[in-house]
Motif scaffolding. Structure first.
Motif, PDB file in Angstrom:
ATOM      1  N   GLN A   1      -4.472  -7.982  17.107  1.00 38.94           N
ATOM      2  CA  GLN A   1      -5.536  -7.976  16.117  1.00 38.94           C
ATOM      3  C   GLN A   1      -5.293  -6.988  14.977  1.00 38.94           C
ATOM      4  N   GLN A   2      -4.442  -5.992  15.206  1.00 35.80           N
ATOM      5  CA  GLN A   2      -4.215  -4.967  14.189  1.00 35.80           C
ATOM      6  C   GLN A   2      -2.729  -4.628  14.092  1.00 35.80           C
ATOM      7  N   LEU A   3      -2.301  -4.299  12.879  1.00 35.79           N
ATOM      8  CA  LEU A   3      -0.933  -3.876  12.611  1.00 35.79           C
ATOM      9  C   LEU A   3      -0.964  -2.462  12.046  1.00 35.79           C
ATOM     10  N   ALA A   4      -0.121  -1.587  12.591  1.00 36.57           N
ATOM     11  CA  ALA A   4       0.014  -0.221  12.089  1.00 36.57           C
ATOM     12  C   ALA A   4       1.327  -0.101  11.337  1.00 36.57           C
ATOM     13  N   SER A   5       1.291   0.542  10.182  1.00 32.52           N
ATOM     14  CA  SER A   5       2.502   0.751   9.384  1.00 32.52           C
ATOM     15  C   SER A   5       2.577   2.215   8.964  1.00 32.52           C
ATOM     16  N   GLY A   6       3.763   2.786   9.095  1.00 33.70           N
ATOM     17  CA  GLY A   6       4.005   4.162   8.674  1.00 33.70           C
ATOM     18  C   GLY A   6       5.095   4.200   7.632  1.00 33.70           C
ATOM     19  N   GLY A   7       5.001   5.161   6.717  1.00 28.30           N
ATOM     20  CA  GLY A   7       5.959   5.207   5.628  1.00 28.30           C
ATOM     21  C   GLY A   7       6.477   6.595   5.339  1.00 28.30           C
ATOM     22  N   ASN A   8       7.486   6.649   4.475  1.00 30.04           N
ATOM     23  CA  ASN A   8       8.059   7.918   4.044  1.00 30.04           C
ATOM     24  C   ASN A   8       7.145   8.648   3.064  1.00 30.04           C
ATOM     25  N   ASP A   9       6.029   8.030   2.700  1.00 21.13           N
ATOM     26  CA  ASP A   9       5.029   8.664   1.833  1.00 21.13           C
ATOM     27  C   ASP A   9       3.996   9.454   2.638  1.00 21.13           C
ATOM     28  N   ASN A  10       4.276   9.674   3.938  1.00 17.19           N
ATOM     29  CA  ASN A  10       3.398  10.437   4.852  1.00 17.19           C
ATOM     30  C   ASN A  10       2.099   9.709   5.166  1.00 17.19           C
ATOM     31  N   LEU A  11       2.038   8.420   4.908  1.00 19.58           N
ATOM     32  CA  LEU A  11       0.808   7.652   5.111  1.00 19.58           C
ATOM     33  C   LEU A  11       0.935   6.715   6.302  1.00 19.58           C
ATOM     34  N   LEU A  12      -0.206   6.493   6.929  1.00 18.02           N
ATOM     35  CA  LEU A  12      -0.345   5.530   8.022  1.00 18.02           C
ATOM     36  C   LEU A  12      -1.454   4.558   7.644  1.00 18.02           C
ATOM     37  N   HIS A  13      -1.136   3.269   7.704  1.00 16.85           N
ATOM     38  CA  HIS A  13      -2.129   2.246   7.361  1.00 16.85           C
ATOM     39  C   HIS A  13      -2.393   1.346   8.570  1.00 16.85           C
ATOM     40  N   ILE A  14      -3.640   0.921   8.686  1.00 16.77           N
ATOM     41  CA  ILE A  14      -4.055  -0.044   9.708  1.00 16.77           C
ATOM     42  C   ILE A  14      -4.487  -1.310   8.986  1.00 16.77           C
TER      43      ILE A  14
ATOM     44  N   ALA B   1       0.826  -1.214   0.000  1.00 17.72           N
ATOM     45  CA  ALA B   1       0.000   0.000   0.000  1.00 17.72           C
ATOM     46  C   ALA B   1       0.857   1.259   0.000  1.00 17.72           C
ATOM     47  N   HIS B   2       2.043   1.196   0.615  1.00 19.66           N
ATOM     48  CA  HIS B   2       2.908   2.366   0.693  1.00 19.66           C
ATOM     49  C   HIS B   2       3.604   2.617  -0.641  1.00 19.66           C
ATOM     50  N   GLN B   3       3.860   3.894  -0.909  1.00 18.20           N
ATOM     51  CA  GLN B   3       4.533   4.298  -2.139  1.00 18.20           C
ATOM     52  C   GLN B   3       6.019   4.557  -1.925  1.00 18.20           C
ATOM     53  N   GLN B   4       6.445   4.632  -0.643  1.00 13.44           N
ATOM     54  CA  GLN B   4       7.855   4.812  -0.330  1.00 13.44           C
ATOM     55  C   GLN B   4       8.216   3.890   0.839  1.00 13.44           C
ATOM     56  N   GLU B   5       9.426   4.033   1.346  1.00 11.09           N
ATOM     57  CA  GLU B   5       9.961   3.107   2.345  1.00 11.09           C
ATOM     58  C   GLU B   5       9.056   2.991   3.577  1.00 11.09           C
ATOM     59  N   VAL B   6       8.877   1.773   4.046  1.00 12.58           N
ATOM     60  CA  VAL B   6       8.141   1.515   5.285  1.00 12.58           C
ATOM     61  C   VAL B   6       9.125   1.673   6.442  1.00 12.58           C
ATOM     62  N   CYS B   7       8.891   2.689   7.286  1.00  6.67           N
ATOM     63  CA  CYS B   7       9.849   2.991   8.359  1.00  6.67           C
ATOM     64  C   CYS B   7       9.284   2.777   9.753  1.00  6.67           C
ATOM     65  N   GLY B   8       8.016   2.424   9.878  1.00  3.08           N
ATOM     66  CA  GLY B   8       7.412   2.172  11.180  1.00  3.08           C
ATOM     67  C   GLY B   8       6.458   0.994  11.128  1.00  3.08           C
ATOM     68  N   LEU B   9       6.597   0.054  12.063  1.00  5.15           N
ATOM     69  CA  LEU B   9       5.702  -1.103  12.170  1.00  5.15           C
ATOM     70  C   LEU B   9       5.439  -1.386  13.635  1.00  5.15           C
ATOM     71  N   LYS B  10       4.163  -1.565  14.011  1.00  2.00           N
ATOM     72  CA  LYS B  10       3.813  -1.909  15.393  1.00  2.00           C
ATOM     73  C   LYS B  10       2.527  -2.726  15.404  1.00  2.00           C
ATOM     74  N   TRP B  11       2.582  -3.894  16.080  1.00  2.00           N
ATOM     75  CA  TRP B  11       1.384  -4.692  16.319  1.00  2.00           C
ATOM     76  C   TRP B  11       0.690  -4.178  17.578  1.00  2.00           C
ATOM     77  N   SER B  12      -0.628  -4.219  17.570  1.00  2.00           N
ATOM     78  CA  SER B  12      -1.392  -3.843  18.762  1.00  2.00           C
ATOM     79  C   SER B  12      -1.176  -4.887  19.848  1.00  2.00           C
ATOM     80  N   PRO B  13      -1.336  -4.516  21.144  1.00  2.00           N
ATOM     81  CA  PRO B  13      -1.146  -5.494  22.230  1.00  2.00           C
ATOM     82  C   PRO B  13      -2.032  -6.721  22.103  1.00  2.00           C
ATOM     83  N   SER B  14      -3.218  -6.559  21.533  1.00  2.00           N
ATOM     84  CA  SER B  14      -4.124  -7.693  21.353  1.00  2.00           C
ATOM     85  C   SER B  14      -3.722  -8.575  20.184  1.00  2.00           C
TER      86      SER B  14
END
Length: 432
Positions: A252-265, A237-250
């Motif tokens: 159930q969900q993964l958050a990803s942040g990128g150099n394209d200024n986007l945050l995906h769940i 989904a990201h258009q540039q480098e993925v620089c942040g990844l974190k799973w939720s404590p449960s």
């Protein structure tokens, strides 16, 4: 003589005399009624008709009642009091002292000053892993011992990411050659190599036996480290480098942040389906790269994210709906975020111009403390297993430890005091 006037005066005196007699008779009847009323009241309510002739009162001040026997406590005192000692005041919560200086400072030579990498992690075994150039070092916070875990070759390195597995024994290492290695920290040997990316791997995140990796090829892979064919999911989904990844404590969900200024769940079930999965939410309100990510420990659907130099904001998201709950302009690049496990507090690390750490009170986002000392941007944060100490790594080649979330000794003393009070309260209850 005027007989009319004389007649009027005589008749007026007689009328006045008769009126006075009538008023006296009325007063007499009223007094009799009052006496009769009092007598009836005494007979019906007080059961004593002679009380009017006694020198006594219905309501009278008397001496205090005798005190209860020694050792007797009312049950209500156990319900509505804290069983404090006689004369002791009710305990009041005091403001926590936040040390302004680091508890310890270690040298971190050759640490890469690269915003998009993740080079620091603190495992459940109380060992800190830090990547310095081509080498990964392990520092035992309990004993102070330092070990070299691995050293990458010149053609494979430098190391671009490290992340402890939940078991505290294994650690994943991302390299510049797009390889991901899994190491045993006890035997200091490599267990396996996970190949899937085509560019450097700058972000890693564990969810049980599943390892998620994000790279400069803009792709996120899920690896099940227990099986031979380890790639179980691919997220594009990201258009540039993925620089942040974190799973939720449960998990159930993964958050990803990128150099394209986007945050995906991403949804966990879809992420391990075996094919290419689609995201739940695409969040585009940041104006710079999104590297700093932190899931709230006391609210499962609350995610904090931080933006780079052109954004400078910490944003809070409801990951169930994708709504931005709150946004705070910090005034500088947000490099990393850590939630407190004990209080509703959030710690952020920053770049230019002050290179400081800021402790925020949530949800008011009032600054509780600003910690300075680093002379370059504070790129990485990692939290101790007990949740009281945070390690920070910066481009000034130092690793600093801050006791920012409280004192474990004070917390243990408070627990022991509470236990003694509870035991005393149980012993003081009378069983009848």
């Amino acid at each position: 003589m005027n007989f009319d006037v004389a007649n009027m005066l005589v008749l007026g005196k007689e009328n006045s005399h008769s009126q006075q007699q009538q008023q006296q008779q009325q007063h007499l009847r009223y007094d009799c009624c009052q006496e009769e009323y009092k007598k009836q009241l005494a007979e019906n309510l007080l059961k004593d008709a002679n009380i009017l002739h006694k020198e006594s009162r219905i309501l009278a001040f008397k001496n205090r009642p005798p005190p209860p026997p020694e050792g007797f406590d009312k049950e209500s005192s156990l319900l509505y009091s804290e069983n404090t000692a006689p004369g002791a005041s009710r305990p009041r919560k005091m403001f926590r002292h936040i040390p302004q200086a680091p508890e310890r400072t270690l040298d971190a030579p050759e640490i890469l000053d690269d915003y998009y990498l993740n080079l620091l992690d603190w495992g459940s075994n109380n060992v800190v892993a830090v990547a310095l150039g081509h080498t990964v070092y392990l520092w035992n916070a309990s004993t102070g011992n330092i070990e070299e875990l691995m050293q990458a070759n010149e053609e494979d390195g430098p190391v671009t990411s490290v992340a402890w597995a939940p078991d505290g024994k294994h650690i994943s290492v991302g390299l510049s050659n797009a390889d991901v290695q899994l190491w045993d920290s006890l035997s200091l040997r490599q267990v396996r190599s996970l190949k899937a990316h085509s560019a450097r791997v700058g972000s890693l995140a564990w969810n049980g036996p599943i390892l998620s990796t994000g790279g400069r090829d803009n792709v996120i892979f899920n690896h099940d480290v227990r099986i031979r064919e380890h790639v179980t999911g691919k997220m594009v989904a990201h258009q540039q480098e993925v620089c942040g990844l974190k799973w939720s404590p449960s998990g159930q969900q993964l958050a990803s942040g990128g150099n394209d200024n986007l945050l995906h769940i991403w949804d966990a079930a879809a992420a391990v389906s075996g094919g290419t999965s689609s995201y739940l939410h695409r969040l585009d309100e940041h104006q710079a790269a999104v590297k700093a990510l932190a899931w709230c420990p006391f609210q499962s659907n609350l995610l904090a994210s931080g933006g780079g130099t052109a954004d400078r904001c910490i944003k809070f998201w409801n990951t169930h709906t994708g709504a931005c709950i709150q946004s705070v302009d910090t005034g500088s690049q947000v490099c990393a975020l850590q939630w407190s496990k004990h209080e509703r507090e959030l710690l952020s690390s920053h770049g230019f111009s002050q290179n400081q750490l800021i402790l925020w009170k949530y949800p008011s986002m009032v600054k509780m403390a600003e910690l300075t000392g680093h002379t370059s941007r504070v790129l990485h944060l990692a939290q101790s297993p007990d949740g009281y100490t945070v390690a920070s790594a910066a481009g000034d080649e130092t690793l600093r430890f801050w006791q920012v979330f409280g004192n474990p000794d004070t917390a243990k003393a408070a627990v022991r005091t509470k236990a003694r009070e509870t035991y005393s309260a149980l012993n003081s209850r009378c069983i009848r």
